[in-house]
Design an enzyme around this catalytic site. Structure first.
Site, PDB file in Angstrom:
ATOM      1  N   HIS A   3       0.306  -1.552  -0.238  1.00 33.78           N
ATOM      2  CA  HIS A   3      -0.376   0.127  -0.292  1.00 33.78           C
ATOM      3  C   HIS A   3       1.119   0.907  -0.110  1.00 33.78           C
ATOM      4  O   HIS A   3       2.386   0.679   0.226  1.00 33.78           O
ATOM      5  CB  HIS A   3      -0.902  -0.004   0.782  1.00 33.78           C
ATOM      6  N   HIS A   9       1.526   3.976   1.891  1.00 35.69           N
ATOM      7  CA  HIS A   9       2.414   4.557   2.959  1.00 35.69           C
ATOM      8  C   HIS A   9       3.276   4.559   2.907  1.00 35.69           C
ATOM      9  O   HIS A   9       4.357   3.112   2.337  1.00 35.69           O
ATOM     10  CB  HIS A   9       1.961   3.919   4.062  1.00 35.69           C
ATOM     11  N   ASP A  50       5.911   4.177   5.081  1.00 32.61           N
ATOM     12  CA  ASP A  50       6.647   2.956   5.459  1.00 32.61           C
ATOM     13  C   ASP A  50       6.991   0.882   4.651  1.00 32.61           C
ATOM     14  O   ASP A  50       7.276   0.545   4.892  1.00 32.61           O
ATOM     15  CB  ASP A  50       7.163   2.581   7.144  1.00 32.61           C
ATOM     16  N   HIS A  51       6.062   2.043   3.357  1.00 33.50           N
ATOM     17  CA  HIS A  51       5.779   0.339   2.853  1.00 33.50           C
ATOM     18  C   HIS A  51       5.968   0.865   1.675  1.00 33.50           C
ATOM     19  O   HIS A  51       6.426   0.027   0.438  1.00 33.50           O
ATOM     20  CB  HIS A  51       4.481   0.145   2.496  1.00 33.50           C
ATOM     21  N   HIS A  69      -6.540  -1.403   4.675  1.00 34.57           N
ATOM     22  CA  HIS A  69      -6.574  -0.816   5.681  1.00 34.57           C
ATOM     23  C   HIS A  69      -5.890   0.742   5.675  1.00 34.57           C
ATOM     24  O   HIS A  69      -6.449   1.891   6.193  1.00 34.57           O
ATOM     25  CB  HIS A  69      -4.523  -1.439   5.461  1.00 34.57           C
ATOM     26  N   ASP A 121      -0.485  -4.674   5.551  1.00 34.97           N
ATOM     27  CA  ASP A 121      -0.648  -3.529   6.683  1.00 34.97           C
ATOM     28  C   ASP A 121      -2.359  -4.065   6.377  1.00 34.97           C
ATOM     29  O   ASP A 121      -3.160  -4.151   5.083  1.00 34.97           O
ATOM     30  CB  ASP A 121      -1.010  -2.239   7.388  1.00 34.97           C
ATOM     31  N   GLU A 147       1.775  -8.849   9.382  1.00 36.15           N
ATOM     32  CA  GLU A 147       2.337  -7.834  10.450  1.00 36.15           C
ATOM     33  C   GLU A 147       1.200  -7.745  12.238  1.00 36.15           C
ATOM     34  O   GLU A 147       0.766  -8.531  11.506  1.00 36.15           O
ATOM     35  CB  GLU A 147       1.218  -6.883   9.399  1.00 36.15           C
ATOM     36  N   LYS A 165      -7.997 -46.949 -16.992  1.00 38.92           N
ATOM     37  CA  LYS A 165      -9.144 -47.156 -17.531  1.00 38.92           C
ATOM     38  C   LYS A 165      -8.801 -48.614 -17.267  1.00 38.92           C
ATOM     39  O   LYS A 165      -9.537 -49.747 -16.242  1.00 38.92           O
ATOM     40  CB  LYS A 165      -9.404 -46.898 -18.606  1.00 38.92           C
TER      41      LYS A 165
END
Lengths: 964, 600
Positions: free
Chosen positions: B68, B70, B72-73, B157, B178, B203, B462
């Site tokens: 995502h 943010h 910190d990601h 999130h 997250d 997380e 078979k």
């Protein structure tokens, strides 16, 4: 054209077949009709390709088949089935067989052998599945025939090992629907192996295909529905299915577990990985609770719904569902609810202003925390917080049901319900308010809870506010501050939304009468009286002041010390309000004043209520005076009608009865007046112009009788007879008048015949009540019936005339409960000076809001009528969803009416009113309103088939010509 | 032995600069590429030199996945791709792709323009970096190459937050990023199907917290704002531009709508306006309510919330203002705060955590007199409220997700070591799966036992079907065939076909065995006795007595001969092919027991 030709072709072929079959001559009767089977046969023979044949079959399936020709059709279909190579055609034939065997009046046992036969040779899985479906149809058609059922179950068991899921599905369905219910019954006879259907179905709980697993569970549920007691052993199997990968399996499994838990609530089951044992219903409850946090919302809804109906569950399990142990950094934290409660009990109002107000307190032992509770923990907490509103609504409903059966749970779930008042979806809010109302006798609101509840009063949705008023009507409040708070908030609401006036007054009425002791200390403050000084007299027309008075007066009813606190003007205002708003202000025993009405004292039973007595007496008087001279009778009737009307206005509880009797008397009065006309003595040609009065009277009586029949709820058969009798008299009157005014006999023939038919109809309908109608018009009429049938119209008219004059006045027995249907249009208010402008030819939506009282089945009967100034009338049918049902006998219509018209030069008023449509029986010709919104050319005050039952409201509109 | 290796470069027992390396079946994937808010030196970015000392990153990494937007990601992404050098694909969802560059640009501006850092990535680098991004849809399976595939799940999130499943063959890893298990006003709850991965990397921010219902929090918040507005006060809500800000906006907007309130709500302009635009666009990523009602009205088209202008702060009457930044340490929020602090009617609501040293932290800890720059003392008379709105899963939510996905083992990241310890213990105890919590740079190795698909020829299948009953899922069945391994695929065929395919001649393999029988009679009689004995014992098999005196049981030949030395002993010669090994050995053991006496 093609279809037409084809039809021709059929007809011709049909004829050919008839001739052929005549030689056999055994089934002559059946063949008098064109045989459908023959046509089909020929079509199928003609078909060159499978696609053709399929087309023919599809066409054939569109038309119904008569019961007597079903068998023939089936034979032909079967014949083609054997010959057919294409599986899709065979599939269609198989499905047709199923459809045909459902035909009413046809017994399908004769085709069962064939169906089973072809089943054995069939290779295609799809066709097999369809054939099993057909067998299911046959089997359900013959529920009594044990042998067939056993045979079908055998067939199903044989095909259970099929590799196709479709076939297995159908087999299980068959087993579920036809599996033998009782073993003892099946043991007799030819030693057919008794199969344990439950075990067979249970084996398929672990089938590799999820669809088959679902079908197996469904079949089991079907067995249960048919009354077979499921074994308890199934419980464990079903529990395993709760962790299935597929949602439909889990969803069905939840249902099955619920069923078993209802069957064996008290059985004891062990808890795995411990030595303890618990009741089965508790265990099942825990398991279903766990499903409330399932990954699929379908399962969540299912689980939440079922929770509500598990009432036998132990209380500590129940209370766990609301428990979610909070922690923060491994320290125990109290929930906001607990904090609120504590603040309340410590006497301090919530500060909530410190950071760390919710600081966690004691340390938690890490070993003791169980993050996934095996039991019911927090199920509702999760359910109420769910993402999907469907789940939330289901959870609220379940809460409601459980709380109704357990007062202690009701007390506990209160906090959560209150929280739901702030949901983002209105439906959920509404639902939770309703829920709260339903459980309100079990609970008392704390002040902080009341605070949250009252905050919702500012909601802009009218539904929500009214639901909340409704809730406050039946809420218990614990403190006087609570009452004060409620009053303040309600008054705030009143200023913000003045349209809520009535609802708020009503709410305060109940609030007052429920909490007299809490209101008492508030009285001086509320009335702003001062021990020494006189304060200014408040404005009597202020709705807020009236609201306060309503609260106080209702509290004073059971609190005799309260009136001592009133100031002089309060008493004056009381007298005024008691008169003007008698439904809101009760009668009070005031010092130094005579009671306005002594009726309220409990010692007097309602039957001896003087107003009721008065009603009875005045009616008695009328009924006893049948032989007075016409002049006296007329006067008496007039007086009585006036009295009754006034009585109805004064005493709302007697309004229905009074109006009903007044209407009846008015009919009688009209009839007498019409018969008193001098014109009867004048020779026919002379009074052509004057006949208006009599025919108008006849017409009006008809209208009034329709009103009596359809506008009142609670009318019984006894009254209906009398009403119909009155109508018959009106019709006779009409006939006489017409006879005298028209020249020539031809039109009379038809009318006479019609009248006599109606008499006949009356006799047939009310044959049981005829003995009560001694000496009446119809009684005499029936005596003379044979003579009337043979006589000429002129004679008939003569006889009718004399009989009408001689007939006596029938006593109308009063029903126990009778209410007149009424409607009040709240919106549009009709006072606006601003015309609603719109472009002509386009539509404008007009919001209509009305309350309906005592209307039965409003969805089908209530219509909105719009009258345009040029005389156009338009009928609008509101959607069924536009009606809400806020309470017993009451309905609320909130709809939009679309108006449109060609251009006008000036703004003008249209009238909007509500109509009650009726459809008594076939005698009443179908009125044009059946075709929706059709515009009838001329305006009538009353359209046949509908009764206006609200005051009309004028709306100013202005269609402007469109600009080019 | 096949294995999955996981090495956190960041977020291992820590919050910030999420960056996790995963090697699965020979593929290397980097999950997230974030920066650390607590550092301003080299430590703020992950140590990418760990991945490869001297080779190119592109050769080593198969793909990079960003969960995502943010920082910190995703904060280190331009540095990683442009300055360190990575040209491979970067996967993220569409909203993340849209919003990520806005935040990166903002971050760059603060670092370079305000703090004057050199050697930082430039705007152009951000653009170049975003060109390498491949956007994915929810639940779309993206083939990174022939073997590696990834799939995004909803994480709830922030807008566009996703969990990713990384799958090679039958081995898979799920990385949650997250996520939030409780829905809020604009986002739904995280959801994953029962995908049973080998490893779930989750997380664990709130590993030791179980939160109260969100309704109480919302109600408190709304009540406080409502009360303040009603008494004519001004409400300041310092927020970060994205994520929670939108949540609070929706909350206030709907409340205003419901309660018919008239007081104005303002939002400080800039970043947010752009972001709000994307919120309007990505309606499919929001919750049920917004998705259902957007046809009538898009909830992000705020009716009551208007753009803020500096001059509005002095307007009389009540108002609510959202202003950035969230910790009251600088910028607009601080300016407004200074203007309003003196009036006790006003209120400031801190919706999130504040770092020590900021004004926000000071007022939250109860300080009433603040020293501002220039020795001014600001007396705070306004009310100060704290309200926590966080979009991470709590301990229960994490457990719920683990329960939904049913992984074989769990790995915790993005949390504090002490709290992880607790959750680890709980997961191991309740799900009975292994749980790991590596520190940064520490590698976790998980042995896996991947299932290997083998193709079987239809003829063989078979034939086997015809021999026995229908297959039963619960019972293993013995099947004879030849396994051919060719070009890394496996096939099971009948031996004849295998011989034919490989061009080999068939060899007959026979076992022979001599059994000594004490029987004084003639060979023929002995053979006769053997025949009748076997006939009586082996009822299911075809036992024949041939005219030459030998006995056959199916294809097994038994001949009797007199012993050369001792005529009282007969020697039975038993011979069978290796296919009949089972029956042959049974027969020998049967004959070794001797013949029954009764038959003589």
């Amino acid at each position: 054209m093609a279809a037409h030709l084809k039809k021709r072709v059929y007809e011709e072929f049909t004829k050919v077949v008839q001739q052929q079959q005549e030689e056999i001559a055994t089934k002559k009767l059946r063949l008098t009709k064109p045989s459908k089977s023959a046509a089909l046969h020929i079509d199928l023979c003609k078909a060159t390709s499978p696609a053709d044949a399929l087309q023919y079959l599809l066409q054939f399936a569109r038309k119904p088949v008569e019961a007597e020709s079903v068998e023939g059709v089936v034979r032909i279909l079967l014949e083609h089935y054997y010959k057919e190579n294409d599986p899709s055609v065979r599939l269609k034939i198989a499905s047709l067989l199923g459809l045909l065997s459902k035909t009413a009046g046809f017994s399908p046992d004769c085709i069962m052998d064939d169906a089973i036969n072809i089943l054995q040779n069939e290779k295609s899985h799809q066709v097999l599945a369809q054939l099993l479906d057909t067998l299911l149809a046959i089997g359900t058609k013959l529920p009594e025939n044990q042998a067939i059922q056993i045979r079908l179950v055998d067939v199903a068991c044989k095909h259970l090992t099929d590799t196709s899921h479709g076939v297995r599905n159908k087999c299980l369905q068959l087993l579920g629907n036809l599996g033998s219910l009782e073993k003892s019954v099946t043991k007799d006879g030819e030693g057919l192996a008794v199969r344990d259907v439950q075990k067979i179905i249970g084996d398929y709980f672990s089938d590799q295909d999820p669809r088959v697993r679902t079908a197996a569970i469904k079949a089991m549920l079907q067995l249960h529905e048919r009354g077979l007691k499921l074994h308890q052993a199934i419980y464990n199997q079903a529990c395993k299915l709760l962790s299935d990968d597929y949602e439909q399996v889990r969803s069905a499994a939840v249902q099955l577990i619920w069923v078993v838990s209802q069957l064996y609530p008290e059985s004891i089951v062990p808890i795995p990985s411990s030595n303890e044992e618990i009741r089965l219903v508790d265990d099942a409850f825990g398991k279903i609770c766990h499903m409330v946090s399932d990954g699929s919302w379908v399962v969540r809804v299912q689980a939440a719904k079922l929770l509500g109906s598990m009432e036998q569950v132990s209380s500590h399990f129940l209370e766990q569902t609301l428990d979610k142990k909070l922690m923060s950094d491994l320290r125990r934290k109290r929930t906001a609810h607990e904090r609120a409660k504590e603040l309340y009990s410590s006497g301090e109002f919530s500060s909530g202003r410190k950071w760390g107000d919710d600081a966690p307190k004691e340390e938690i032992d890490t070993g003791a925390v169980n993050l996934i509770e095996s039991g019911a923990c927090g199920a509702f907490v999760h359910g109420l917080e769910d993402e999907m509103y469907e789940v939330r609504i289901a959870a609220v409903e379940a809460l409601c049901m459980l709380a109704q059966s357990s007062p202690s749970f009701a007390e506990k779930c209160l906090d959560f319900l209150v929280d739901m008042f702030n949901d983002e979806i209105e439906e959920v809010r509404l639902q939770s308010i309703h829920t709260m109302r339903k459980i309100s006798n079990n609970i008392t609101l704390r002040e902080d809870q009341l605070d949250t509840v009252l905050a919702v009063l500012e909601d802009s949705s009218r539904d929500i506010r009214e639901a909340l008023h409704e809730l406050l009507c039946c809420t218990n409040v614990s403190t006087k501050e609570g009452i004060h708070l409620a009053l303040v908030e309600l008054l705030k609401n009143l200023t913000k939304y003045p349209t809520d006036r009535d609802s708020i007054w009503k709410c305060l009425k109940f609030l007052g009468s429920r909490h007299p002791t809490l209101v008492l200390p508030l009285v001086p403050e509320l009335l702003s009286t001062h021990p020494f000084f006189d304060t200014a007299e408040p404005d009597m027309d202020d709705p807020a002041y009236i609201a306060v008075l309503v609260l106080i007066f209702n509290a004073a009813k059971t609190c005799p010390t309260m009136p001592a606190l009133f100031s002089d003007h309060t008493f004056r205002h009381y007298a005024y309000l008691r008169d003007s708003l008698s439904h809101l202000v009760p009668a009070l025993r005031l010092p130094g004043r005579k009671l306005v009405s002594s009726a309220v004292s409990p010692s007097i039973a309602p039957h001896e209520d003087p107003s009721h007595q008065f009603l009875q007496q005045s009616l008695e008087r009328v009924y006893s005076l049948q032989h007075l001279d016409p002049q006296g009778t007329q006067e008496l009737l007039e007086f009585t009608i006036r009295d009754l009307q006034r009585l109805g206005e004064l005493q709302s509880e007697l309004a229905g009865v009074a109006d009903f009797s007044a209407t009846y008397l008015r009919c009688q009065l009209l009839l007498i007046k019409a018969l008193q006309e001098k014109l009867w003595n004048v020779a026919a040609p002379l009074y052509l112009k004057q006949s208006d009065l009599a025919s108008a009277a006849a017409k009006q009586i008809m209208e009034e009788t329709y009103k009596m029949e359809f506008m009142y709820s609670g009318v019984e058969n006894k009254q209906v007879v009398i009403i119909h009798h009155m109508r018959l008299q009106a019709k006779a009157l009409q006939l006489i008048v017409t006879a005298r005014t028209t020249r020539g006999v031809d039109p009379l023939f038809g009318m006479c015949e019609k009248f006599l038919q109606e008499v006949d109809f009356f006799q047939r309908c009310f044959i049981a009540d005829l003995p009560h109608l001694q000496d009446s018009f119809v009684d005499k009429l029936l005596d003379l019936m044979p003579r009337l049938m043979t006589s000429k119209p002129v004679e008939v008219v003569k006889i009718l005339q004399t009989m009408l004059r001689q007939s006596t006045f029938l006593h109308l027995p009063l029903p126990e409960q009778i209410h007149k249907a009424s409607a009040t249009i709240i919106e549009p208010a009709g006072e606006s000076d601003n015309p609603l402008r719109f472009t002509s030819g386009l539509v404008v939506a007009l919001d209509v809001d009305a309350t309906l009282e005592h209307v039965q089945d409003p969805q089908s009967t209530v219509k909105v009528q719009v009258l345009y100034p040029d005389g156009q009338a338009q009928m609008i049918h509101p959607k069924p969803a536009d009606f809400r049902n806020p309470g017993p006998g009451r309905h609320r219509l909130i709809t939009q009416v679309y108006l449109s018209h060609t251009a006008w030069t000036e703004p003008c008023q249209v009238e909007v009113r509500l109509l009650l449509a009726y459809n008594s029986n076939s005698r009443i010709p179908k009125s044009p309103w059946i075709e929706g919104g059709e515009v009838s050319p001329q305006v009538e005050t009353s359209i046949e088939g509908t009764i206006p039952f609200s005051k009309s409201v004028k709306v100013y509109i202005m269609p402007k010509p469109a600009r080019r | 032995m096949p294995e999955i290796r996981v090495t956190p470069l960041g977020a291992g027992q820590d919050v910030g600069r999420s960056c996790i390396l995963v090697s699965i079946a020979g593929k290397n994937v980097m999950l997230d590429c974030g920066m650390h808010m607590g550092f301003n030196d080299d430590r703020r970015f992950p140590d990418f030199s760990y991945i490869t000392r001297n080779g190119r990153l592109t050769d080593f990494l198969d793909c990079v996945i960003i969960s995502h937007f943010h920082l910190d990601h995703c904060g280190a992404l331009p540095y990683f791709s442009e300055m360190v050098g990575y040209d491979g694909p970067i996967y993220m969802t569409h909203p993340t792709q849209a919003i990520c560059p806005i935040l990166l640009e903002d971050y760059r501006k603060i670092a370079v323009d305000k703090k004057g850092e050199a050697n930082f990535f430039t705007s152009q680098m951000i653009k170049d970096c975003m060109k390498k991004v491949v956007a994915v849809h929810l639940h779309q399976t993206v083939q990174v190459d022939d073997e590696l595939e990834i799939k995004a799940y909803y994480a709830g999130h922030v807008l566009g937050a996703a969990m990713f499943q990384i799958k090679v063959g039958s081995e898979s890893v799920v990385y949650t990023g997250d996520y939030n298990m409780t829905p809020d006003r604009h986002l739904g709850a995280a959801w994953i199907d029962k995908c049973r991965p080998n490893l779930l990397i989750t997380e664990s921010t709130y590993a030791t917290t179980i939160r109260d219902s969100k309704r109480c929090r919302e109600r408190d918040f709304l009540k406080k704002v409502h009360e303040a507005v009603e008494r004519g006060g001004k409400v300041l809500i310092p927020v970060f531009a994205l994520g929670r800000a939108q949540e609070l906006c929706i909350l206030l907007e709907t409340f205003w709508e419901r309660m018919n309130l008239k007081a104005p709500i303002y939002f400080s302009t800039g970043l947010t306006e752009k972001a709000n635009h994307y919120y309007k666009l990505f309606i499919t990523w929001t919750n049920q309510k917004i998705r259902k009602t957007f046809v009538q009205r898009n909830m992000f088209e705020f009716k009551h919330i208007k753009a803020f202008d500096r001059a509005f702060a002095d307007n009389p009457g009540p108002m609510v203002v959202f202003a950035t930044p969230g910790m009251l340490h600088a910028g607009q929020s601080l300016q407004i705060f200074r203007k309003w602090a003196g009036n006790e009617k006003n209120m400031v609501i801190m919706p999130g955590y504040c770092v020590q040293g900021t004004v926000g932290h000071k007022i939250l800890s109860g300080q009433r007199k603040l020293e501002m720059e220039g020795r001014q003392v600001l007396e705070v008379k306004m009310q100060v409220e704290y309200m926590s709105f966080s979009a991470h899963a709590d301990a229960k939510g994490i457990m719920q997700l683990v329960g939904q996905a049913e992984p074989e083992s769990v790995l915790l990241v993005h949390g504090e070591a002490k709290k992880m310890e607790f959750l680890k213990q709980k997961i191991e105890q309740e799900f009975r799966v292994n749980c790991y919590m590596p520190a940064n740079g520490e590698t976790v190795t998980l042995p896996t036992s991947p299932s290997i698909p083998v193709g079987i020829s239809l003829g063989l299948l078979k034939r086997e079907m015809a021999q026995g009953l229908l297959p039963d899922a619960k019972k293993p069945r013995l099947l004879h065939g030849t396994l051919i391994m060719k070009d890394s695929n496996f096939r099971l065929v009948s031996s004849e076909q295998a011989l034919k395919e490989l061009g080999l001649a068939e060899h007959q393999l026979r076992f022979t065995c001599r059994v000594h029988l004490h029987d004084p009679r003639k060979e023929q009689e002995t053979a006769m006795r053997v025949y009748s004995h076997l006939k009586s014992v082996l009822k299911d098999h075809c036992v024949q007595h041939l005219p030459d005196g030998s006995v056959t049981v199916e294809s097994i030949l038994i001949q009797a001969a007199a012993h050369s030395e001792d005529p009282g002993t007969k020697v039975l010669l038993v011979s069978w092919t290796y296919q009949d090994e089972e029956l042959g050995s049974y027969l020998t053991s049967l004959l070794k027991k001797g013949l029954p006496q009764a038959s003589s």
